[in-house]
Motif scaffolding. Structure first.
Motif, PDB file in Angstrom:
ATOM      1  N   ALA A 413       0.732  -1.149  -0.027  1.00 22.31           N
ATOM      2  CA  ALA A 413       0.083   0.002   0.048  1.00 22.31           C
ATOM      3  C   ALA A 413       0.701   1.220   0.145  1.00 22.31           C
ATOM      4  N   HIS A 414       2.058   1.138   0.820  1.00 26.33           N
ATOM      5  CA  HIS A 414       3.084   2.352   0.451  1.00 26.33           C
ATOM      6  C   HIS A 414       3.342   2.490  -0.957  1.00 26.33           C
ATOM      7  N   ALA A 417       0.715   4.301  -2.939  1.00 27.41           N
ATOM      8  CA  ALA A 417       0.596   5.785  -2.683  1.00 27.41           C
ATOM      9  C   ALA A 417       1.362   6.491  -3.558  1.00 27.41           C
TER      10      ALA A 417
ATOM     11  N   ALA B 248      -5.258   6.803  -0.831  1.00 19.75           N
ATOM     12  CA  ALA B 248      -4.286   5.784  -0.690  1.00 19.75           C
ATOM     13  C   ALA B 248      -2.984   6.181   0.443  1.00 19.75           C
ATOM     14  N   ASP B 249      -2.689   7.332   0.628  1.00 18.45           N
ATOM     15  CA  ASP B 249      -1.965   7.586   1.845  1.00 18.45           C
ATOM     16  C   ASP B 249      -2.342   7.283   3.063  1.00 18.45           C
ATOM     17  N   LEU B 251      -4.404   4.950   3.596  1.00 19.42           N
ATOM     18  CA  LEU B 251      -4.369   3.156   3.454  1.00 19.42           C
ATOM     19  C   LEU B 251      -2.757   2.801   3.553  1.00 19.42           C
ATOM     20  N   SER B 252      -2.023   3.607   3.225  1.00 22.34           N
ATOM     21  CA  SER B 252      -0.571   2.896   3.422  1.00 22.34           C
ATOM     22  C   SER B 252      -0.280   3.010   4.801  1.00 22.34           C
ATOM     23  N   GLU B 255      -1.733  -0.099   6.909  1.00 26.25           N
ATOM     24  CA  GLU B 255      -1.444  -1.472   6.263  1.00 26.25           C
ATOM     25  C   GLU B 255      -0.298  -1.801   7.565  1.00 26.25           C
ATOM     26  N   HIS B 256       0.174  -0.891   8.175  1.00 30.48           N
ATOM     27  CA  HIS B 256       1.325  -1.455   9.107  1.00 30.48           C
ATOM     28  C   HIS B 256       0.832  -2.442  10.148  1.00 30.48           C
ATOM     29  N   GLN B 282     -10.766   1.717  -2.641  1.00 29.47           N
ATOM     30  CA  GLN B 282      -9.499   1.025  -2.839  1.00 29.47           C
ATOM     31  C   GLN B 282      -8.932   0.101  -1.785  1.00 29.47           C
ATOM     32  N   LEU B 286      -6.225  -3.704  -2.493  1.00 30.55           N
ATOM     33  CA  LEU B 286      -5.128  -3.608  -1.745  1.00 30.55           C
ATOM     34  C   LEU B 286      -4.613  -5.174  -1.380  1.00 30.55           C
ATOM     35  N   GLU B 287      -3.263  -5.411  -1.206  1.00 28.84           N
ATOM     36  CA  GLU B 287      -2.908  -6.813  -0.926  1.00 28.84           C
ATOM     37  C   GLU B 287      -3.273  -7.214   0.428  1.00 28.84           C
ATOM     38  N   ARG B 288      -2.678  -6.108   1.421  1.00 26.75           N
ATOM     39  CA  ARG B 288      -2.958  -6.215   2.666  1.00 26.75           C
ATOM     40  C   ARG B 288      -4.313  -5.703   3.207  1.00 26.75           C
ATOM     41  N   ILE B 292      -5.718  -3.504   6.798  1.00 27.58           N
ATOM     42  CA  ILE B 292      -6.062  -2.263   6.453  1.00 27.58           C
ATOM     43  C   ILE B 292      -7.553  -2.047   6.856  1.00 27.58           C
ATOM     44  N   PRO B 352       5.074   7.566   2.234  1.00 22.84           N
ATOM     45  CA  PRO B 352       6.344   6.930   1.839  1.00 22.84           C
ATOM     46  C   PRO B 352       7.581   7.348   1.144  1.00 22.84           C
TER      47      PRO B 352
END
Lengths: 436, 436
Positions: A413-414, A417, B248-249, B251-252, B255-256, B282, B286-288, B292, B352
């Motif tokens: 997701a990073h 972005a 997107a930001d 969500l990034s 994901e942590h 979105q 996303l993969e994770r 998220i 990121p």
């Protein structure tokens, strides 16, 4: 005061041990912290009755009390406090830091913004002792840093009062408010806030074992200056150093408490003997001779080193809070010292000069922590914020590198972005494309 | 992702609570610390078997292992690490501090000596995750500061290996040694030393709850960077900010882990609605997405503020770790931010970029601690020593003031150390005179 060879001293050095546990004190301290969090002012009231033997209805020193107290302080002492305050202010002002930025390439701007803490708390011990110098040494750096609210907590005496000299120093230093609360309960109040005491961003200042352990416990919820231990001095003297000065300086350190440590390092065995005699001569003449005698007997040492290199290595291993260099070439030696709280250079830079007047804070790292800590200073009352600004073009140039690194860590997701900015300004379709 | 008015958000804000207790974890952590202190390497061996399921006979990554590992890393990734390292080095070099001194009057010299720490330890999480970027972000500031020994500890995988990308980053950053030890046992080893792992002066780097609690416990015996909590982002966006970028930001960050917090502040209710929809669009792409989704449902918020002032006040109250300003006047707004770990200015300064590449360390104060803490930087790896040098004349001039202050505190041996210099250079008689 024992005389030891370097070899003998090294054999005495214990392995680094843990100061992280103190079960009975911790149990008490944790209960106090919890009660202050739950009951607020009511808990403060109860603990003040229990520990300070005084029943207070309000904790804040009123402006009326404050003014009356200051009038009790004689003008010689007030003048001395003013002179010390000016010196501290002058020295600390050299440490003011400013915002900065760089533009390493067009479209890239990086930097740091420097801002003061909003509100800090200073713990000042009370009861029998009175430390107006600590008020100046701890509050003025905060003031110079730009901290708007500086509050003091200090335990009241049995009449419910704070020492007038402490209040005078607080006024001179620009302290905002003073509260009559001591012990672990004061640290809890400063951290979490009560009805009358506001929570602060950082707590500084010395205290007994309860205060110190409470600071360790609340650390993380609030910033603290350090976990302070007993005070120490190390004097490196050659045979040119007046033996009476060296003895007097060692003994001034010893008067703080029995746990204080006074060490002299010298390369001259006959000088060591003379110093030992002079120490024994001076002790009985001093007012606080019982404390001094206990401290010197337990912790006083004269260590014989063969040469300057051995002496410097020993000092760096000790990382003393206070280091006095009383040799023929003190400036040259000072450049080789890696670890010390403060270095006092030459025969006339006696430690009390730094404790009270010269300007640098007397709040210094103890117990070897000068290996990783600094004297209290303006830098303790500011913090920094990173600034990052990239243009569209520069981000697009950097995009692949960022995506590579993010994906190597599995943080997709990073990567997205960044990709969303690189591949399509409006990015309506990027995820669909990727997932088709 | 919930949309809240500022008023609604304020009502949700809890009183500051204590993070100072965590009984079960603390009990385990304290036992581990104690065992490592008593048994050294043998304890590390046992805990590594227990927690990492691997039986190690030696903990140090050999130079042979190191070289072989690096050869496994593809050149695109190595190049990306090199570029990031250069940027970090360039930025951190701006923070190098130098010795300074002032001579406010003839015969008075005051200053500070700046020295690097001797040896620091960096904890790098391992197991499934791999964080080469953290190696660069934490080790390079130490290197720039002049730290001679930089050592890493990281838990090994089940084959007893450290991720090759972590080792490559360590080599690029100038790390001295890497040890295959994780958890609270690594923190204990770094603090107190074992047969193979030397004790360090400061421990930095992220870790799980055991690592974090262990750092809190050893704090004081060693310096630490911070008590880190879950990661957070706050984006201040107006209706000109591309909604897909903002989503997107947010969500990034999410994901942590589930505990991460993503907040957007905006002054436009219809924009908030659009953003909410875009976030929902979105997430499933996303993969994770599971992490998220959990993070956004629990902690995701869009807060509506009426104007810039309200927004800025809210940001300063949050003191977010990461702050993105995606408004029409981001630079102007940035000057009004008092509390944030890092500020990302404009639509193309996505978080990121800072996590991986721009230069400022991604090790930032979390959970509101930006009110009193700074990003990791060169200043974390240096410390200062005060310098005080007075001439005979200047000490004699200052003597009465020092004596007044020392006596006001009842520290008469301090007064004597000054008096002995003032009244009689050889001071054979001063104490007798005083006591006659």
């Amino acid at each position: 005061m024992k005389i030891l060879s370097l070899h003998q001293w090294k054999q005495q050095q214990a392995k680094k041990t843990s100061s992280s546990r103190n079960k009975q004190v911790d149990q008490d301290v944790l209960r106090i912290i919890e009660q202050v969090q739950i009951q607020g002012d009511e808990a403060l009231k109860q603990y003040t009755l229990q520990f300070d033997q005084v029943n207070l209805n309000s904790f804040e020193v009123t402006s009326d009390e404050w003014e009356k107290a200051i009038k009790k302080v004689n003008s010689t002492l007030l003048d001395a406090l003013e002179i010390a305050a000016q010196n501290i202010q002058r020295y600390q002002s050299e440490m003011i830091e400013f915002d900065w930025s760089i533009t390493p390439e067009t479209g890239v701007k990086l930097g740091q913004q420097v801002t003061p803490l909003d509100r800090v708390g200073i713990y000042i011990p009370g009861g029998k002792a009175s430390y107006p110098s600590t008020v100046l040494m701890d509050a003025i750096p905060a003031k110079v840093a730009g901290v708007k609210e500086i509050i003091i907590t200090s335990p009241p005496n049995k009449n419910g009062e704070i020492d007038p000299v402490v209040l005078a120093a607080a006024k001179i230093a620009g302290v905002t408010k003073v509260y009559k609360v001591g012990g672990a309960q004061a640290i809890a109040a400063l951290t979490y806030g009560t009805e009358t005491i506001p929570s602060v961003d950082k707590i500084v200042g010395p205290g007994n074992i309860y205060v110190t352990r409470a600071k360790k416990w609340v650390y993380g919820d609030v910033a603290i200056d350090m976990i302070a231990g007993p005070s120490e001095i190390c004097i490196f003297a050659d045979s040119n150093a007046p033996v009476s000065y060296v003895a007097a300086d060692l003994l001034s350190q010893a008067e703080h408490d029995e746990e204080a440590t006074s060490i002299c390092i010298t390369n001259d065995r006959s000088y060591a003997k003379l110093l030992q005699e002079e120490v024994n001569r001076q002790i009985p003449l001093l007012e606080r001779k019982e404390i001094i005698d206990a401290s010197i007997s337990q912790n006083g040492k004269i260590i014989i080193c063969e040469n300057n290199k051995e002496a410097i290595d020993t000092i760096n291993q000790l990382a003393p809070e206070h280091l006095q260099l009383m040799t023929t070439d003190p400036e040259q030696i000072s450049t080789k010292i890696k670890h010390a709280g403060a270095i006092f250079i030459g025969n006339y830079s006696s430690e009390p000069l730094g404790d009270y007047l010269a300007g640098p804070s007397h709040t210094l790292p103890t117990n070897g922590t000068a290996k990783f800590s600094s004297p209290l200073g303006v830098y303790d009352f500011i913090k920094k914020t990173s600034l990052i600004q990239y243009s569209k073009n520069k981000l697009e140039e950097a995009a692949d590198t960022i995506i590579t690194l993010a994906e190597a860590e599995g943080l997709t997701a990073h990567a997205n972005a960044i990709r969303i900015r690189k591949e399509n300004n409006h990015a309506q379709s990027i995820f669909k494309q990727k997932n088709q």
